[in-house]
Design an enzyme around this catalytic site. Structure first.
Site, mmCIF file in Angstrom:
data_model
loop_
_atom_site.group_PDB
_atom_site.id
_atom_site.type_symbol
_atom_site.label_atom_id
_atom_site.label_comp_id
_atom_site.label_asym_id
_atom_site.label_seq_id
_atom_site.Cartn_x
_atom_site.Cartn_y
_atom_site.Cartn_z
ATOM 1 N N GLU A 1 -1.430 -28.679 35.958
ATOM 2 C CA GLU A 1 -2.562 -28.573 35.207
ATOM 3 C C GLU A 1 -3.159 -29.503 34.750
ATOM 4 O O GLU A 1 -3.164 -30.114 33.724
ATOM 5 C CB GLU A 1 -1.990 -27.682 33.643
ATOM 6 C CG GLU A 1 -1.383 -26.325 34.244
ATOM 7 C CD GLU A 1 -0.737 -25.739 32.932
ATOM 8 O OE1 GLU A 1 -0.584 -26.353 31.663
ATOM 9 O OE2 GLU A 1 -0.043 -24.593 32.894
ATOM 10 N N ASN B 1 -1.110 -27.540 40.896
ATOM 11 C CA ASN B 1 -1.049 -26.214 40.438
ATOM 12 C C ASN B 1 -1.878 -26.077 39.143
ATOM 13 O O ASN B 1 -1.793 -27.159 38.321
ATOM 14 C CB ASN B 1 0.360 -25.791 40.144
ATOM 15 C CG ASN B 1 0.768 -24.405 40.008
ATOM 16 O OD1 ASN B 1 0.513 -23.516 40.502
ATOM 17 N ND2 ASN B 1 1.407 -24.106 38.610
ATOM 18 N N HIS C 1 -2.743 -16.206 35.675
ATOM 19 C CA HIS C 1 -2.311 -15.715 34.183
ATOM 20 C C HIS C 1 -3.562 -14.773 34.154
ATOM 21 O O HIS C 1 -4.606 -15.471 33.382
ATOM 22 C CB HIS C 1 -1.972 -16.762 33.426
ATOM 23 C CG HIS C 1 -0.739 -17.365 33.582
ATOM 24 N ND1 HIS C 1 0.554 -16.662 33.571
ATOM 25 C CD2 HIS C 1 -0.342 -18.432 34.044
ATOM 26 C CE1 HIS C 1 1.716 -17.518 34.173
ATOM 27 N NE2 HIS C 1 1.015 -18.894 34.088
ATOM 28 N N GLU D 1 1.998 -17.971 39.553
ATOM 29 C CA GLU D 1 2.761 -17.444 38.171
ATOM 30 C C GLU D 1 1.889 -16.182 37.878
ATOM 31 O O GLU D 1 1.709 -15.945 36.676
ATOM 32 C CB GLU D 1 2.380 -18.534 37.109
ATOM 33 C CG GLU D 1 2.937 -19.937 37.613
ATOM 34 C CD GLU D 1 2.604 -20.910 36.460
ATOM 35 O OE1 GLU D 1 2.499 -20.460 35.285
ATOM 36 O OE2 GLU D 1 2.949 -22.129 36.786
ATOM 37 N N ASP E 1 0.724 -13.076 36.546
ATOM 38 C CA ASP E 1 0.924 -11.781 35.521
ATOM 39 C C ASP E 1 -0.563 -11.413 34.798
ATOM 40 O O ASP E 1 -1.606 -12.146 35.100
ATOM 41 C CB ASP E 1 1.866 -12.018 34.212
ATOM 42 C CG ASP E 1 1.492 -13.557 33.579
ATOM 43 O OD1 ASP E 1 0.505 -13.908 33.583
ATOM 44 O OD2 ASP E 1 2.675 -13.973 33.004
HETATM 45 O O1 G3I Z 1 14.895 -24.366 24.548
HETATM 46 C C1 G3I Z 1 14.519 -24.045 23.342
HETATM 47 C C2 G3I Z 1 15.571 -23.529 22.603
HETATM 48 O O2 G3I Z 1 16.400 -24.555 22.389
HETATM 49 C C3 G3I Z 1 14.730 -23.074 20.924
HETATM 50 O O3 G3I Z 1 15.901 -22.649 20.382
HETATM 51 C C4 G3I Z 1 13.609 -22.077 21.320
HETATM 52 C C5 G3I Z 1 12.885 -21.890 20.046
HETATM 53 O O4 G3I Z 1 11.661 -21.541 20.177
HETATM 54 O O5 G3I Z 1 12.824 -22.633 22.201
HETATM 55 C C6 G3I Z 1 13.395 -23.138 23.381
HETATM 56 O O6 G3I Z 1 12.196 -23.669 24.037
HETATM 57 C C7 G3I Z 1 11.286 -22.841 24.660
HETATM 58 C C8 G3I Z 1 11.298 -22.578 26.215
HETATM 59 O O7 G3I Z 1 10.246 -21.905 26.566
HETATM 60 C C9 G3I Z 1 12.508 -22.332 26.543
HETATM 61 O O8 G3I Z 1 12.868 -20.884 26.524
HETATM 62 C C10 G3I Z 1 9.806 -23.012 24.104
HETATM 63 O O9 G3I Z 1 9.967 -22.802 22.686
HETATM 64 C C11 G3I Z 1 8.994 -22.426 24.778
HETATM 65 O O10 G3I Z 1 7.755 -22.920 24.581
HETATM 66 C C12 G3I Z 1 9.097 -22.460 26.447
HETATM 67 O O11 G3I Z 1 7.988 -21.618 26.750
HETATM 68 C C13 G3I Z 1 7.677 -21.774 28.220
HETATM 69 C C14 G3I Z 1 6.399 -22.614 28.346
HETATM 70 O O12 G3I Z 1 6.057 -22.596 29.784
HETATM 71 C C15 G3I Z 1 6.110 -23.861 27.822
HETATM 72 O O13 G3I Z 1 4.812 -24.335 28.079
HETATM 73 C C16 G3I Z 1 8.041 -20.401 29.029
HETATM 74 O O14 G3I Z 1 9.180 -20.088 28.799
HETATM 75 C C17 G3I Z 1 7.257 -20.714 30.260
HETATM 76 O O15 G3I Z 1 7.621 -19.265 31.136
HETATM 77 C C18 G3I Z 1 6.046 -21.157 30.404
HETATM 78 O O16 G3I Z 1 5.525 -21.323 31.596
HETATM 79 C C19 G3I Z 1 4.221 -22.025 31.998
HETATM 80 C C20 G3I Z 1 4.371 -22.668 33.231
HETATM 81 O O17 G3I Z 1 5.526 -23.818 33.134
HETATM 82 C C21 G3I Z 1 3.070 -23.479 33.527
HETATM 83 N N1 G3I Z 1 1.933 -22.472 33.535
HETATM 84 C C22 G3I Z 1 1.804 -21.827 32.213
HETATM 85 C C23 G3I Z 1 3.268 -20.853 32.085
HETATM 86 C C24 G3I Z 1 3.143 -20.093 30.771
HETATM 87 O O18 G3I Z 1 3.058 -20.605 29.635
#
Ligand code: G3I
Length: 315
Positions: free
Chosen positions: A130, A171, A207, A235, A237
């Site tokens: 990004e 990416n 996305h 990615e 969806d």
């Molecule tokens: O690990 C913490 C946990 O300790 C805490 O209790 C919880 C409470 O909210 O959060 C957890 O972290 C989360 C993490 O995923 C792991 O589950 C974050 O809040 C959450 O923001 C994070 O989201 C991820 C996101 O990237 C962050 O930018 C998504 O799972 C993941 O699917 C998403 O993937 C991204 C790609 O990397 C890049 N392209 C876009 C894509 C979708 O956003």
């Protein structure tokens, strides 16, 4: 049915895969389907290879969660896409708030990329994630602000040195159709190639939104492969505004078919990854309020019409 990975390979693609994340792996029905190599012959860790997960403290590398997913893939005989070395998001505070000068930040990027790519040999990597804004300008980040666009080649070079066999990608999202952001990616690939920086592929996240798949998607994939790089849909969806209706599911099926057919039609498009396979674990509802149902399996792991759209796209 034949399975999505079987269909992809029959269409000449290397893989059809899914993102996944460690907490989901305790869900045994989920993991059983994820491990079915007729459906998925590739996995991407959704979070566990990111900087905050792998180098939360400077110089201390933690691969426990990433190793869990890589070893599952290895047991199953699935490929891995590594995701991701250098990204503005999910960075530990020591990187964002470190106020490092250019040479220190260069060596921080090199150390991080070297250790992460070097730990998992032979993978495909989203080395840089990004880098662009919607209008094609460079996104401000700790990396761009300190190093300008050179952070991209710094990371790619470190990745190449750490594992000459790895495939190295840049990416991004909203580079699905032609437009300013895709043009910026074209220009980046051209300038990387001109300067001899190692770049093997462009990752199109995809996305997307039901009913809004860009009509230029195939031409766009082709403009990247014409530069001498491969392309992957990394990615995928296709989300909708809830509630789910039959009409929306039918449109979603067509939209999946359109995306897959575009990849099929361009030989340099090597594979497709969906950003998890079931609505149960999609990132969409937590970020886009009132939207979801973006994946080919519903939240009870039942196939949706989108599944048949993917099969039709590869056919
Ligand atoms: O690990 C913490 C946990 O300790 C805490 O209790 C919880 C409470 O909210 O959060 C957890 O972290 C989360 C993490 O995923 C792991 O589950 C974050 O809040 C959450 O923001 C994070 O989201 C991820 C996101 O990237 C962050 O930018 C998504 O799972 C993941 O699917 C998403 O993937 C991204 C790609 O990397 C890049 N392209 C876009 C894509 C979708 O956003």
């Amino acid at each position: 049915t034949v399975g999505l990975a079987v269909a992809a390979k029959a269409a000449g693609k290397k893989y059809f895969g899914s993102a996944t994340d460690n907490p989901e792996l305790t869900d045994s029905s989920y993991t059983a389907l994820l491990s079915n190599t007729k459906e998925f012959n590739q996995l991407t860790p959704g979070n566990s290879m990111k900087w905050d997960a792998t180098e939360g403290t400077r110089g201390t590398f933690t691969f426990t969660k990433a190793d869990e997913i890589v070893s599952l893939a290895q047991t199953n005989g699935q490929l891995i896409r590594g995701h991701t070395c250098v990204w503005h998001s999910q960075l530990p505070g020591w990187v964002t708030a470190g106020n490092f000068d250019a040479s220190t930040l260069t060596s921080i990027i090199q150390t991080h990329t070297t250790n992460v790519v070097g730990h998992f040999k032979g993978k495909i990597w989203d080395v840089v994630n990004e880098p662009f804004n919607e209008d094609g300008t460079w996104r401000t980040s700790v990396f761009y602000n300190t190093l300008g666009s050179s952070f991209v080649s710094i990371a790619l070079q470190a990745a190449r040195a750490a594992d000459p066999a790895a495939k190295l990608y840049v990416n991004d999202y909203n580079i699905d159709g032609t437009g300013a952001k895709s043009t910026a990616m074209v220009n980046l690939v051209k300038s990387l190639k001109a300067s001899g920086a190692p770049i093997d592929g462009v990752g199109i996240q995809a996305h997307l939104i039901v009913g809004q798949v860009p009509s230029t998607i195939q031409a766009n994939i082709a403009q990247f492969t014409a530069l001498g790089v491969e392309v992957a849909i990394t990615e995928l969806d296709i989300r909708m505004t809830l509630p789910v209706t039959t009409a929306l599911l039918e449109q979603q099926k067509k939209d999946y078919q359109t995306v897959i057919a575009a990849c099929k039609a361009v030989s340099g498009c090597i594979g497709v990854t969906i950003w998890d396979y079931t609505d149960k674990y999609s990132w969409v509802p937590s970020v886009f309020q009132g939207q979801g149902a973006a994946l080919p399996w519903d939240d009870r792991l039942v196939k949706k019409p989108a599944y048949d759209g993917i099969v039709a796209g590869f056919a």
